[in-house]
Design an enzyme around this catalytic site. Structure first.
Site, PDB file in Angstrom:
ATOM      1  CG  ASN A  73      -6.564 -37.778  -9.084  1.00 43.68           C
ATOM      2  OD1 ASN A  73      -7.368 -37.234  -8.264  1.00 43.68           O
ATOM      3  ND2 ASN A  73      -6.793 -37.676 -10.310  1.00 43.68           N
ATOM      4  CG  HIS A  74     -10.444 -39.220  -8.251  1.00 46.57           C
ATOM      5  ND1 HIS A  74     -10.681 -38.077  -7.324  1.00 46.57           N
ATOM      6  CD2 HIS A  74     -10.184 -38.905  -9.445  1.00 46.57           C
ATOM      7  CE1 HIS A  74     -10.667 -37.073  -8.308  1.00 46.57           C
ATOM      8  NE2 HIS A  74     -10.412 -37.535  -9.320  1.00 46.57           N
ATOM      9  CE1 TYR A  78     -12.545 -43.965 -12.467  1.00 44.20           C
ATOM     10  CE2 TYR A  78     -12.019 -41.916 -10.992  1.00 44.20           C
ATOM     11  CZ  TYR A  78     -11.726 -42.986 -12.107  1.00 44.20           C
ATOM     12  OH  TYR A  78     -10.620 -42.316 -13.021  1.00 44.20           O
ATOM     13  CG  ASP A 115     -19.522 -55.260 -21.335  1.00 48.08           C
ATOM     14  OD1 ASP A 115     -18.772 -54.902 -20.521  1.00 48.08           O
ATOM     15  OD2 ASP A 115     -20.976 -55.354 -21.243  1.00 48.08           O
ATOM     16  CG  LEU A 116     -13.416 -53.773 -20.308  1.00 50.54           C
ATOM     17  CD1 LEU A 116     -12.996 -52.406 -19.832  1.00 50.54           C
ATOM     18  CD2 LEU A 116     -12.033 -54.384 -20.696  1.00 50.54           C
ATOM     19  N   GLY A 175     -13.179 -48.401 -19.143  1.00 50.37           N
ATOM     20  CA  GLY A 175     -13.833 -48.267 -17.832  1.00 50.37           C
ATOM     21  C   GLY A 175     -14.716 -47.294 -17.654  1.00 50.37           C
ATOM     22  CE  LYS A 223      -9.679 -45.929 -12.767  1.00 49.10           C
ATOM     23  NZ  LYS A 223      -9.419 -46.607 -14.153  1.00 49.10           N
TER      24      LYS A 223
HETATM   25  P1  NAI Z   1     -13.641 -41.881 -21.100  1.00 51.82           P
HETATM   26  O1  NAI Z   1     -14.568 -42.182 -20.100  1.00 51.82           O
HETATM   27  O2  NAI Z   1     -13.417 -40.878 -22.030  1.00 51.82           O
HETATM   28  O3  NAI Z   1     -13.068 -43.308 -21.620  1.00 51.82           O
HETATM   29  C1  NAI Z   1     -13.301 -44.390 -20.888  1.00 51.82           C
HETATM   30  C2  NAI Z   1     -13.788 -45.468 -22.258  1.00 51.82           C
HETATM   31  O4  NAI Z   1     -14.079 -46.847 -21.385  1.00 51.82           O
HETATM   32  C3  NAI Z   1     -15.126 -45.036 -22.866  1.00 51.82           C
HETATM   33  O5  NAI Z   1     -14.875 -44.617 -24.058  1.00 51.82           O
HETATM   34  C4  NAI Z   1     -16.237 -46.178 -22.532  1.00 51.82           C
HETATM   35  O6  NAI Z   1     -16.848 -46.348 -23.444  1.00 51.82           O
HETATM   36  C5  NAI Z   1     -15.281 -47.440 -22.109  1.00 51.82           C
HETATM   37  N1  NAI Z   1     -16.048 -48.147 -21.190  1.00 51.82           N
HETATM   38  C6  NAI Z   1     -16.541 -48.020 -20.110  1.00 51.82           C
HETATM   39  N2  NAI Z   1     -17.233 -48.936 -19.655  1.00 51.82           N
HETATM   40  C7  NAI Z   1     -16.969 -49.814 -20.458  1.00 51.82           C
HETATM   41  C8  NAI Z   1     -17.104 -51.718 -20.587  1.00 51.82           C
HETATM   42  N3  NAI Z   1     -17.846 -52.089 -19.573  1.00 51.82           N
HETATM   43  N4  NAI Z   1     -16.583 -52.338 -21.443  1.00 51.82           N
HETATM   44  C9  NAI Z   1     -15.618 -51.809 -22.400  1.00 51.82           C
HETATM   45  N5  NAI Z   1     -15.412 -50.414 -22.540  1.00 51.82           N
HETATM   46  C10 NAI Z   1     -15.988 -49.459 -21.459  1.00 51.82           C
HETATM   47  O7  NAI Z   1     -12.372 -41.563 -20.023  1.00 51.82           O
HETATM   48  P2  NAI Z   1     -10.870 -41.218 -20.107  1.00 51.82           P
HETATM   49  O8  NAI Z   1     -10.630 -39.688 -19.541  1.00 51.82           O
HETATM   50  O9  NAI Z   1     -10.485 -41.309 -21.597  1.00 51.82           O
HETATM   51  O10 NAI Z   1      -9.834 -42.071 -19.300  1.00 51.82           O
HETATM   52  C11 NAI Z   1      -9.363 -43.090 -19.636  1.00 51.82           C
HETATM   53  C12 NAI Z   1      -9.057 -43.851 -18.584  1.00 51.82           C
HETATM   54  O11 NAI Z   1      -8.141 -43.193 -17.615  1.00 51.82           O
HETATM   55  C13 NAI Z   1     -10.223 -44.493 -17.427  1.00 51.82           C
HETATM   56  O12 NAI Z   1      -9.699 -45.471 -16.898  1.00 51.82           O
HETATM   57  C14 NAI Z   1     -10.056 -43.351 -16.342  1.00 51.82           C
HETATM   58  O13 NAI Z   1     -10.472 -43.844 -14.849  1.00 51.82           O
HETATM   59  C15 NAI Z   1      -8.334 -43.000 -16.424  1.00 51.82           C
HETATM   60  N6  NAI Z   1      -7.992 -41.810 -15.931  1.00 51.82           N
HETATM   61  C16 NAI Z   1      -8.306 -40.529 -16.606  1.00 51.82           C
HETATM   62  C17 NAI Z   1      -8.016 -39.190 -16.064  1.00 51.82           C
HETATM   63  C18 NAI Z   1      -8.259 -38.126 -16.915  1.00 51.82           C
HETATM   64  O14 NAI Z   1      -7.726 -37.035 -16.646  1.00 51.82           O
HETATM   65  N7  NAI Z   1      -8.728 -38.274 -18.403  1.00 51.82           N
HETATM   66  C19 NAI Z   1      -7.537 -39.237 -14.706  1.00 51.82           C
HETATM   67  C20 NAI Z   1      -7.412 -40.347 -14.213  1.00 51.82           C
HETATM   68  C21 NAI Z   1      -7.445 -41.750 -14.619  1.00 51.82           C
HETATM   69  C1  15L Z   2     -10.059 -38.977 -13.048  1.00 52.03           C
HETATM   70  O1  15L Z   2      -9.860 -39.939 -12.365  1.00 52.03           O
HETATM   71  C2  15L Z   2     -11.142 -38.658 -14.144  1.00 52.03           C
HETATM   72  O2  15L Z   2     -11.177 -39.833 -14.919  1.00 52.03           O
HETATM   73  C3  15L Z   2     -11.169 -37.704 -14.946  1.00 52.03           C
HETATM   74  O3  15L Z   2     -12.198 -37.300 -15.545  1.00 52.03           O
HETATM   75  C4  15L Z   2     -10.886 -36.395 -13.932  1.00 52.03           C
HETATM   76  O4  15L Z   2     -12.022 -36.123 -13.120  1.00 52.03           O
HETATM   77  C5  15L Z   2      -9.566 -36.573 -13.313  1.00 52.03           C
HETATM   78  O5  15L Z   2      -9.572 -37.838 -12.406  1.00 52.03           O
HETATM   79  C6  15L Z   2      -9.363 -35.355 -12.179  1.00 52.03           C
HETATM   80  O6  15L Z   2      -9.252 -35.671 -11.068  1.00 52.03           O
HETATM   81  O7  15L Z   2      -9.166 -34.246 -12.644  1.00 52.03           O
END
Ligand code: NAI
Ligand code: 15L
Length: 273
Positions: free
Chosen positions: A113-114, A137, A52-53, A74, A141
């Site tokens: 991007n948010h 959120y 857990d982070l 996260g 970031k």
């Molecule tokens: P996701 O939600 O699928 O993965 C995030 C992971 O972090 C999850 O597996 C979750 O269990 C873990 N997590 C949450 N709270 C935690 C904690 N307290 N301790 C340890 N682990 C924890 O998200 P995704 O789409 O894989 O995104 C990965 C990263 O990229 C995130 O930080 C997200 O904010 C960022 N991001 C993703 C985008 C996208 O389009 N997928 C766009 C912009 C940013």
């Molecule tokens: C993010 O930051 C989120 O992690 C992803 O789930 C999408 O919502 C993405 O931005 C987006 O702006 O499309």
């Protein structure tokens, strides 16, 4: 950067973490994969370490012995402040303190991007603009980007602060024609970040080569990263689904899309009060 012996991937059970786990095996002798969620069995080149982070001591142990970090862990969408505070605010601080203690020199930080979601869609951003987050959120970031910058100035830890657009198998709506990042381009960016001799602490926009992009990575041309994909193949389909967007709709006017109209949630509430 010299060869990586042990690369930590946080958030390795999530969408992008799974992509990284599959696609980055060649980058390091060992991948240490971590998440709060189930990670499944480890492969021969993997070390599975649930964490857990928000747990400072556990993060200190997690980072020990690593020489690079891909930080995906996260809360990844807008929501109540409690989990965002624990994972994205405290968690990032714990991660950088552990990196400092254990001598980790390079980090790929998944910003979003948010962090700049309230910039208008008729602006082109190049990383020199001020943050303009579109929710809690996005604010978390901005915090992460600033902690990364602080640990660069004070301790020389290099971080790619990557404002990822929309990293999914394909663009899911009209907005993503501008924000989409293919998984292939994400993996090639991570590889560049760990291969360049000098990184520094730049903001990088994480997007494919989309002609309608709102972002310009000219300031980080020195990385030599060239995205290969583009959203154009999906343009006709996504425009047909949403042929006449209202130009006055905030979700259309601002880069953050629907996030700009979402409520600010109470600590553990649902944002309705
Ligand atoms: P996701 O939600 O699928 O993965 C995030 C992971 O972090 C999850 O597996 C979750 O269990 C873990 N997590 C949450 N709270 C935690 C904690 N307290 N301790 C340890 N682990 C924890 O998200 P995704 O789409 O894989 O995104 C990965 C990263 O990229 C995130 O930080 C997200 O904010 C960022 N991001 C993703 C985008 C996208 O389009 N997928 C766009 C912009 C940013
Ligand atoms: C993010 O930051 C989120 O992690 C992803 O789930 C999408 O919502 C993405 O931005 C987006 O702006 O499309």
């Amino acid at each position: 950067m010299a060869r990586i012996e042990r690369l930590l991937i946080t958030g390795a059970a999530g969408g992008l973490g799974r992509v990284a786990r599959e696609g980055l095996g060649h980058l390091a002798a060992t991948l240490r994969v971590s998440d709060i969620a189930d990670l499944g069995p480890g492969k021969p080149h993997e070390e599975v370490m649930p964490c857990d982070l928000g747990d400072e001591a556990a993060v200190m142990d997690l980072v020990a012995g690593c020489d690079g970090i891909v930080h995906f862990g996260g809360v990844s969408i807008e929501g109540p402040f409690g989990p965002i505070l624990r994972a994205n605010v405290e968690g990032v601080y714990h991660l950088y303190e552990a990196a400092r203690a254990h001598g980790v020199k390079r980090v790929f930080f998944a910003s979003s991007n948010h962090a700049v979601g309230f910039h208008p869609t008729d602006a082109v951003l190049d990383g020199t603009e001020a943050p303009d987050c579109d929710g809690l959120y996005g604010a978390s970031k901005v915090w992460g980007e600033q902690i990364a910058r602080l640990y660069w100035h004070k301790f020389g830890i290099e971080t790619a602060r990557v404002r990822i657009g929309s990293a999914f198998p394909e663009p899911k709506d009209r907005r993503m024609l501008s924000t989409w990042m293919s998984h292939r381009d994400l993996l090639s960016l991570i590889e560049r970040v760990f291969r360049v001799p000098w990184l520094g602490c730049p903001v990088i926009y994480g997007a494919s080569a989309n002609p309608s992009s709102w972002w310009d990575n000219g300031k980080v041309a020195y990385l030599g990263w060239k995205p290969q994909d583009t959203s154009e193949a999906w343009r006709a389909a996504r425009e047909a689904e949403d042929p006449d967007p209202d130009p006055d709709d905030p979700a259309h006017r601002f880069q953050g899309g629907r996030f700009v109209t979402m409520p600010v949630c109470r600590v553990d509430g649902d944002g309705t009060d």
